[in-house]
Design a protein around this motif. Structure first.
Motif, PDB file in Angstrom:
ATOM      1  N   PRO A  39       0.821  -1.211   0.000  1.00 12.81           N
ATOM      2  CA  PRO A  39       0.000   0.000   0.000  1.00 12.81           C
ATOM      3  C   PRO A  39       0.849   1.252   0.000  1.00 12.81           C
ATOM      4  N   GLU A 144      -4.959   0.975   1.182  1.00 11.78           N
ATOM      5  CA  GLU A 144      -5.402  -0.152   1.996  1.00 11.78           C
ATOM      6  C   GLU A 144      -6.913  -0.062   2.169  1.00 11.78           C
ATOM      7  N   ARG A 202      -9.213  -0.001   8.998  1.00  7.92           N
ATOM      8  CA  ARG A 202      -8.493  -0.707   7.941  1.00  7.92           C
ATOM      9  C   ARG A 202      -8.663  -2.210   8.132  1.00  7.92           C
TER      10      ARG A 202
END
Length: 205
Positions: A39, A144, A202
């Protein structure tokens, strides 16, 4: 009183786009750097260490600098930008992406006649949806996958049914999993319409 300032551990991304604070490189990050898809670098604001001297006494104080304008936020990869901007729900509402950066998004919506409630005012869910699109884009701009944990919104003023609204989302803090965002919804001339505070999670960690 004397004030001395120095940077605290700041370095830039490989492309020099923007500074971010160093962090411990995990085993997963090292593996991804060797060929796997990784990411976006985690980006945080500048931090300065101030030494304040008054008489014979000194003390250290850490001061954080936060982005002020949209250009202060780092650019993101073109393929990530394109993927986020292909959001089907945003397209169905007619939402336009004006700017998308790491931790920042600005979108626009011209209200339509079918977006009003029985009182003739723009429906609150439409204003919420505009703020949510800006939030979703901003919290996923690091590369992400992130989802909403909590969103609270305050409706500050009513607008006309034919108004054009702007939603501007800014990252306030990003931790290892949780990210905190503030979304301002205004008219084109800057009149406040709504203010949302959001928490993202996340899911890839």
């Amino acid at each position: 009183m004397r004030v001395h300032r120095r940077h605290v551990g700041i370095h830039a991304d490989a492309d020099g786009a923007a500074p971010h604070l160093p962090r411990r490189r995990s085993r997963r990050t090292r593996h991804e750097d060797q060929g796997g898809q990784h990411p976006e670098h985690h980006w945080r604001p500048h931090r300065f260490l101030l030494w304040v001297t008054a008489g014979d006494r000194s003390r250290a104080q850490v001061v954080t600098w936060e982005p002020v304008s949209a250009s202060d936020y780092p650019e993101i990869r073109a393929e990530l930008r394109e993927r986020i901007q292909q959001d089907p729900w945003a397209a169905a509402l007619g939402i336009q992406y004006l700017d998308l950066r790491r931790g920042y998004c600005r979108v626009r919506l011209r209200l339509q006649p079918h977006m009003v409630n029985f009182q003739g005012y723009p429906h609150g869910s439409v204003i919420f949806a505009l703020a949510d699109v800006a939030f979703g884009a901003a919290c996923n701009s690091h590369g992400e996958a992130a989802v909403a944990l909590n969103v609270t919104i305050a409706f500050l003023d009513a607008v006309t049914p034919d108004a054009t609204l702007i939603a501007e989302g800014r990252e306030k803090k990003q931790g290892r999993r949780a990210g905190f965002y503030e979304i301002e919804v205004t008219t084109e001339d800057g009149a406040p319409v709504a203010l949302a505070h959001c928490v993202a999670h996340r899911v890839g960690r």
